[in-house]
Design a protein around this motif. Structure first.
Motif, PDB file in Angstrom:
ATOM      1  N   THR A 120      34.995 -37.141  -0.149  1.00 30.14           N
ATOM      2  CA  THR A 120      36.166 -37.630  -0.863  1.00 30.14           C
ATOM      3  C   THR A 120      35.749 -38.797  -1.745  1.00 30.14           C
ATOM      4  OG1 THR A 120      36.765 -39.244   0.842  1.00 30.14           O
ATOM      5  CG2 THR A 120      37.610 -36.994   1.108  1.00 30.14           C
ATOM      6  N   ALA A 121      36.700 -39.323  -2.511  1.00 28.74           N
ATOM      7  CA  ALA A 121      36.400 -40.430  -3.421  1.00 28.74           C
ATOM      8  C   ALA A 121      35.907 -41.661  -2.659  1.00 28.74           C
ATOM      9  CB  ALA A 121      37.644 -40.777  -4.244  1.00 28.74           C
ATOM     10  N   ALA A 122      36.464 -41.914  -1.480  1.00 26.31           N
ATOM     11  CA  ALA A 122      36.052 -43.078  -0.701  1.00 26.31           C
ATOM     12  C   ALA A 122      34.589 -42.977  -0.276  1.00 26.31           C
ATOM     13  CB  ALA A 122      36.940 -43.229   0.527  1.00 26.31           C
ATOM     14  N   ASP A 123      34.109 -41.766  -0.064  1.00 30.76           N
ATOM     15  CA  ASP A 123      32.715 -41.584   0.351  1.00 30.76           C
ATOM     16  C   ASP A 123      31.735 -41.914  -0.764  1.00 30.76           C
ATOM     17  OD1 ASP A 123      33.396 -40.647   2.929  1.00 30.76           O
ATOM     18  OD2 ASP A 123      33.799 -38.654   2.111  1.00 30.76           O
ATOM     19  N   LEU A 124      32.139 -41.729  -2.009  1.00 28.58           N
ATOM     20  CA  LEU A 124      31.224 -41.969  -3.126  1.00 28.58           C
ATOM     21  C   LEU A 124      30.829 -43.436  -3.206  1.00 28.58           C
ATOM     22  CD1 LEU A 124      32.825 -39.734  -5.902  1.00 28.58           C
ATOM     23  CD2 LEU A 124      30.918 -39.205  -4.370  1.00 28.58           C
ATOM     24  N   ARG A 125      31.785 -44.307  -3.069  1.00 31.97           N
ATOM     25  CA  ARG A 125      31.517 -45.742  -3.147  1.00 31.97           C
ATOM     26  C   ARG A 125      30.597 -46.183  -2.005  1.00 31.97           C
ATOM     27  NH1 ARG A 125      33.619 -50.238  -5.640  1.00 31.97           N
ATOM     28  NH2 ARG A 125      33.969 -52.094  -4.355  1.00 31.97           N
ATOM     29  N   ARG A 126      30.845 -45.660  -0.825  1.00 32.14           N
ATOM     30  CA  ARG A 126      30.006 -45.945   0.334  1.00 32.14           C
ATOM     31  C   ARG A 126      28.581 -45.468   0.071  1.00 32.14           C
ATOM     32  NH1 ARG A 126      32.688 -43.113   3.334  1.00 32.14           N
ATOM     33  NH2 ARG A 126      34.067 -44.700   4.166  1.00 32.14           N
ATOM     34  N   THR A 127      28.447 -44.300  -0.525  1.00 32.83           N
ATOM     35  CA  THR A 127      27.133 -43.734  -0.797  1.00 32.83           C
ATOM     36  C   THR A 127      26.373 -44.556  -1.828  1.00 32.83           C
ATOM     37  OG1 THR A 127      27.951 -41.508  -0.299  1.00 32.83           O
ATOM     38  CG2 THR A 127      25.920 -41.660  -1.584  1.00 32.83           C
ATOM     39  N   ARG A 190      22.537 -36.942  -1.355  1.00 35.77           N
ATOM     40  CA  ARG A 190      23.549 -36.535  -0.386  1.00 35.77           C
ATOM     41  C   ARG A 190      24.614 -37.607  -0.288  1.00 35.77           C
ATOM     42  NH1 ARG A 190      21.174 -33.428   4.910  1.00 35.77           N
ATOM     43  NH2 ARG A 190      20.507 -31.530   3.828  1.00 35.77           N
ATOM     44  N   VAL A 191      25.808 -37.187   0.008  1.00 32.02           N
ATOM     45  CA  VAL A 191      26.938 -38.109   0.136  1.00 32.02           C
ATOM     46  C   VAL A 191      27.065 -38.548   1.584  1.00 32.02           C
ATOM     47  CG1 VAL A 191      29.440 -38.327  -0.039  1.00 32.02           C
ATOM     48  CG2 VAL A 191      28.156 -37.118  -1.817  1.00 32.02           C
ATOM     49  N   ILE A 192      27.296 -39.844   1.792  1.00 37.69           N
ATOM     50  CA  ILE A 192      27.461 -40.399   3.123  1.00 37.69           C
ATOM     51  C   ILE A 192      28.938 -40.485   3.435  1.00 37.69           C
ATOM     52  CG2 ILE A 192      27.052 -42.408   4.583  1.00 37.69           C
ATOM     53  CD1 ILE A 192      24.614 -42.997   2.824  1.00 37.69           C
TER      54      ILE A 192
END
Length: 204
Positions: A120-127, A190-192
């Motif tokens: 999701t969008a929230a995962d991109l920032r974390r990644t 990869r996305v976290i």
């Protein structure tokens, strides 16, 4: 995401996601609020308005690379209203829920292609922050780019923010180079995912 975003139906949606990612995973809610008055093509800077946290709206100034400038300059030709990122000729910003749905759709497409990633969008920032750390970017510089906290006094708000631009530019240049390596197949990407998302591990 960088590859797939340009193929999303509705140019404003894909372009917004692309710019947010190239600028270091900025919050989509901030990016879509950007108006033409917030972009300085001479200084190559974009001012985002961060309403997250206490103390009202904070200002988050970002340097703009050649690649991002090309995208924004093209949007200026297309959008005649006040908003930079728009599907309504600049009259209204792209809707946040539309962007979030687009990111989720890309995550689902990736999963359908044989990967267990469904982000999701929230995962991109974390990644982005995790990968910047892996690239050796210090925590303080990551915080500057990702707008973790802000100066509170008037002098810092109006003057010292410009002092951070060279450091931010260096970090974002490193990030763009990393994305280019992923697109060229030189590195894997990869996305976290979030730690507490039910049924999924923290990192994929």
């Amino acid at each position: 995401l960088l590859q797939r975003s340009v193929n999303i139906s509705g140019g404003g949606i894909g372009v917004t996601l692309k710019v947010a990612l190239l600028l270091g995973g900025q919050r989509l809610s901030q990016v879509i609020r950007a108006k033409w008055q917030d972009y300085d093509p001479e200084d190559r800077s974009l001012l985002l308005h961060d309403s997250k946290g206490r103390g009202g709206t904070r200002e988050h100034l970002l340097p703009v690379s050649d690649r991002v400038a090309e995208v924004i300059d093209e949007l200026r030709r297309l959008n005649h209203g006040e908003y930079i990122f728009s599907t309504t000729d600049g009259q209204k910003p792209v809707h946040l829920s539309t962007l979030s749905a687009a990111v989720s759709a890309i995550g689902a497409q990736t999963s359908d292609a044989g990967s267990d990633i469904a982000f999701t969008a929230a995962d991109l920032r974390r990644t982005v922050e995790t990968r910047l750390g892996a690239l050796g970017v210090p925590k303080a510089q990551r915080a500057q780019v990702l707008s973790h906290g802000a100066h509170s006094d008037v002098q810092a708000k109006h003057y010292e923010r410009f002092d951070d631009l060279p450091a931010k530019a260096a970090v974002l240049a490193r990030w763009e180079s990393h994305l280019a390596d992923i697109l060229d197949g030189k590195q894997t990407g990869r996305v976290i995912r979030g730690r507490f998302r039910a049924g999924h591990p923290q990192q994929l």
